[in-house]
Design a protein around this motif. Structure first.
Motif, PDB file in Angstrom:
ATOM      1  N   LYS A 132    -113.076 -69.440  78.675  1.00 19.66           N
ATOM      2  CA  LYS A 132    -112.761 -69.896  77.319  1.00 19.66           C
ATOM      3  C   LYS A 132    -111.889 -71.155  77.317  1.00 19.66           C
ATOM      4  O   LYS A 132    -111.828 -71.887  76.335  1.00 19.66           O
ATOM      5  N   LYS A 133    -111.191 -71.392  78.439  1.00 17.13           N
ATOM      6  CA  LYS A 133    -110.352 -72.587  78.591  1.00 17.13           C
ATOM      7  C   LYS A 133    -109.312 -72.713  77.479  1.00 17.13           C
ATOM      8  O   LYS A 133    -109.041 -73.797  76.976  1.00 17.13           O
ATOM      9  N   ARG A 134    -108.707 -71.611  77.108  1.00 20.59           N
ATOM     10  CA  ARG A 134    -107.643 -71.644  76.110  1.00 20.59           C
ATOM     11  C   ARG A 134    -106.391 -72.290  76.688  1.00 20.59           C
ATOM     12  O   ARG A 134    -106.183 -72.307  77.898  1.00 20.59           O
ATOM     13  N   GLN A 135    -105.545 -72.807  75.804  1.00 18.70           N
ATOM     14  CA  GLN A 135    -104.259 -73.346  76.240  1.00 18.70           C
ATOM     15  C   GLN A 135    -103.397 -72.198  76.780  1.00 18.70           C
ATOM     16  O   GLN A 135    -103.361 -71.114  76.194  1.00 18.70           O
ATOM     17  N   ILE A 136    -102.700 -72.461  77.872  1.00 17.47           N
ATOM     18  CA  ILE A 136    -101.846 -71.433  78.458  1.00 17.47           C
ATOM     19  C   ILE A 136    -100.588 -71.237  77.605  1.00 17.47           C
ATOM     20  O   ILE A 136    -100.021 -70.152  77.543  1.00 17.47           O
ATOM     21  N   TYR A 137    -100.166 -72.292  76.935  1.00 16.98           N
ATOM     22  CA  TYR A 137     -99.037 -72.204  75.997  1.00 16.98           C
ATOM     23  C   TYR A 137     -99.142 -73.356  75.003  1.00 16.98           C
ATOM     24  O   TYR A 137     -99.858 -74.336  75.227  1.00 16.98           O
ATOM     25  N   ILE A 138     -98.420 -73.226  73.884  1.00 14.65           N
ATOM     26  CA  ILE A 138     -98.381 -74.262  72.857  1.00 14.65           C
ATOM     27  C   ILE A 138     -96.917 -74.597  72.569  1.00 14.65           C
ATOM     28  O   ILE A 138     -96.130 -73.689  72.262  1.00 14.65           O
ATOM     29  N   ILE A 139     -96.560 -75.854  72.691  1.00 15.42           N
ATOM     30  CA  ILE A 139     -95.171 -76.281  72.467  1.00 15.42           C
ATOM     31  C   ILE A 139     -94.957 -76.637  71.001  1.00 15.42           C
ATOM     32  O   ILE A 139     -95.701 -77.441  70.427  1.00 15.42           O
ATOM     33  N   LYS A 140     -93.942 -76.033  70.402  1.00 14.77           N
ATOM     34  CA  LYS A 140     -93.564 -76.331  69.020  1.00 14.77           C
ATOM     35  C   LYS A 140     -92.465 -77.376  68.964  1.00 14.77           C
ATOM     36  O   LYS A 140     -92.431 -78.205  68.069  1.00 14.77           O
ATOM     37  N   GLU A 141     -91.542 -77.330  69.939  1.00 21.30           N
ATOM     38  CA  GLU A 141     -90.422 -78.277  69.953  1.00 21.30           C
ATOM     39  C   GLU A 141     -90.063 -78.605  71.401  1.00 21.30           C
ATOM     40  O   GLU A 141     -90.145 -77.745  72.267  1.00 21.30           O
ATOM     41  N   LYS A 142     -89.650 -79.851  71.616  1.00 23.71           N
ATOM     42  CA  LYS A 142     -89.330 -80.279  72.974  1.00 23.71           C
ATOM     43  C   LYS A 142     -88.180 -81.285  72.941  1.00 23.71           C
ATOM     44  O   LYS A 142     -88.113 -82.117  72.046  1.00 23.71           O
ATOM     45  N   ALA A 143     -87.276 -81.167  73.906  1.00 24.23           N
ATOM     46  CA  ALA A 143     -86.156 -82.128  73.982  1.00 24.23           C
ATOM     47  C   ALA A 143     -85.741 -82.333  75.425  1.00 24.23           C
ATOM     48  O   ALA A 143     -85.967 -81.474  76.270  1.00 24.23           O
TER      49      ALA A 143
END
Length: 307
Positions: free
Chosen positions: A296-307
Motif C-alpha cells: 500500500k506504500k502508506r506513510q510511516i508517519y505524518i508530521i504536524k509540527e517541526k522545529a
C-alpha cells in the motif's frame, strides 16, 4: 567539532522530559562533541509538545517533530533518525531506563576503539513483573531459533551509532518495522554493554502485556519464515496420519465388520484437523496482511509540527 544527535521518541512523557534533559547535561562536558536533542512527539495527549517548545526556546540545540497522531515507537525512532544531523546518533528512552552516564563510554568506544555501534542490553530484569520476564525469555529463545538474524536477549533500543550505520537503517524502507531486527540485520561492528535494569524516573510505562505480545509477533513475522514452514510440516504430518488411519479402518472393517460405535472419535478428529487447518490459514493470513500493508506504500508517519 563533531556532533552527537540524541533521538528520543516520547508518548505522554511530560513528567520525564525535563528530568532527562537535565540528566544528559550532567555528562555533556565528558564528551568532546556537541550534543543535539532530537525529540519526537508521537501524538501525545498531555503537555509533551508544550515542553518541547519551551526547551526549544531555551536551547536551540533542541529539535523536535510532532506527529498528527500516535504512530507507535517504531515510527518515532525512524522520524528521529531522519531528523538527526549528527556525525553520531544515539537512540534513547526518555524515562532514564537508558542511562545517560553511558554516553561518554559509548562515544569513546566508537571514536577510539573502531566500533560502528555500541549497543546495550539488560543483565537483569529486576523490578519487572515475573510473567513479563518469563515471556520475554521465551520470545528471545524462539526468535533466535527461527531467524538467521540474531536478536540479543535483553537488547535495548539504546544504541550509539555512526552516521554510516544510521544511513543504512534509514535506507531500510520497510513499513512494518522492527528496529531490534533492523539494527542487527544491517550489520556493522558492534560492542555490547550490559547494565542492570533501571526503574523509570517518572510516569508510567505505555507498554502493556498485550502490546508487548503484538510487538513480539511483529518481530517473528518480520525476521522469520519458520511459521510458514511449520504450517507445511503440520500438513505433511496430518497427511501421513490420515493414510495410517485409512489403512487401520480398512483392516478393521475386513476383520471385525462395520460397528456403529466410534462417532465420538470421528468428531474429535474432525475438530482437531479443522483447528489445525484454521491455525495454518491464520499463520498464512498474518504474512499476507504484512504483504498487503507493504504494497500500500502508506506513510510511516505524518508530521504536524517541526522545529
Amino acid at each position: 567539532m563533531e556532533k552527537i544527535s540524541l533521538v528520543v521518541p516520547c508518548y505522554d512523557e511530560e513528567e520525564s522530559i525535563k528530568i532527562f534533559y537535565n540528566e544528559v547535561l550532567k555528562y555533556e562536558k565528558q564528551i568532546d562533541a556537541e550534543i543535539e536533542f532530537c525529540f519526537v512527539d508521537d501524538g501525545s495527549k498531555d503537555h509533551t509538545l508544550e515542553i518541547f517548545r519551551m526547551l526549544r526556546e531555551k536551547d536551540k540545540r533542541v529539535h523536535y517533530v510532532s506527529f498528527s497522531r500516535n504512530f507507535g515507537k517504531e515510527s518515532g525512532l525512524l522520524a528521529g533518525l531522519e531528523l538527526a544531523t549528527g556525525d553520531y546518533v544515539a537512540t534513547m528512552d526518555v524515562d532514564l531506563q537508558d542511562p545517560p552516564y553511558l554516553l561518554p563510554e559509548m562515544y569513546k568506544a566508537v571514536k577510539e576503539e573502531g566500533y560502528d555501534c555500541v549497543a546495550t542490553k539488560r543483565s537483569t530484569r529486576k523490578g519487572e513483573p515475573p510473567i513479563r520476564s518469563f515471556f520475554a525469555r521465551i520470545f528471545y529463545h524462539l526468535i533466535n531459533k527461527m531467524s538467521t538474524t540474531e536478536i540479543v536477549n535483553g537488547a535495548r533500543d539504546y544504541r550509539f551509532m555512526t552516521r554510516q550505520m544510521v544511513d543504512a537503517v534509514i535506507a531500510d524502507g520497510e513499513y512494518n518495522r522492527f528496529s531490534k531486527g533492523i539494527f542487527s540485520w544491517v550489520g556493522f561492528k558492534t560492542k555490547w554493554i550490559s547494565y542492570e535494569n533501571i526503574e523509570r524516573s517518572a510516569g508510567k510505562t505505555k507498554w502493556s502485556f498485550w502490546k508487548l505480545f503484538k510487538y513480539a509477533i511483529e518481530g517473528i513475522l518480520a525476521y522469520s519464515t519458520v511459521p510458514l514452514s511449520f504450517a507445511s510440516f503440520l500438513g505433511v504430518i496430518l497427511f501421513l496420519i490420515s493414510i495410517v488411519s485409512l489403512i487401520f479402518i480398512i483392516v478393521r472393517r475386513l476383520i471385525f465388520g462395520d460397528p456403529v460405535a466410534g462417532w465420538a472419535s470421528i468428531v474429535s478428529i474432525l475438530l482437531l484437523i479443522g483447528g489445525i487447518v484454521m491455525l495454518c490459514l491464520g499463520i498464512i493470513g498474518l504474512y499476507v496482511s504484512k504483504i498487503y500493508l507493504e504494497t500500500k506504500k502508506r506513510q510511516i508517519y505524518i508530521i504536524k509540527e517541526k522545529a
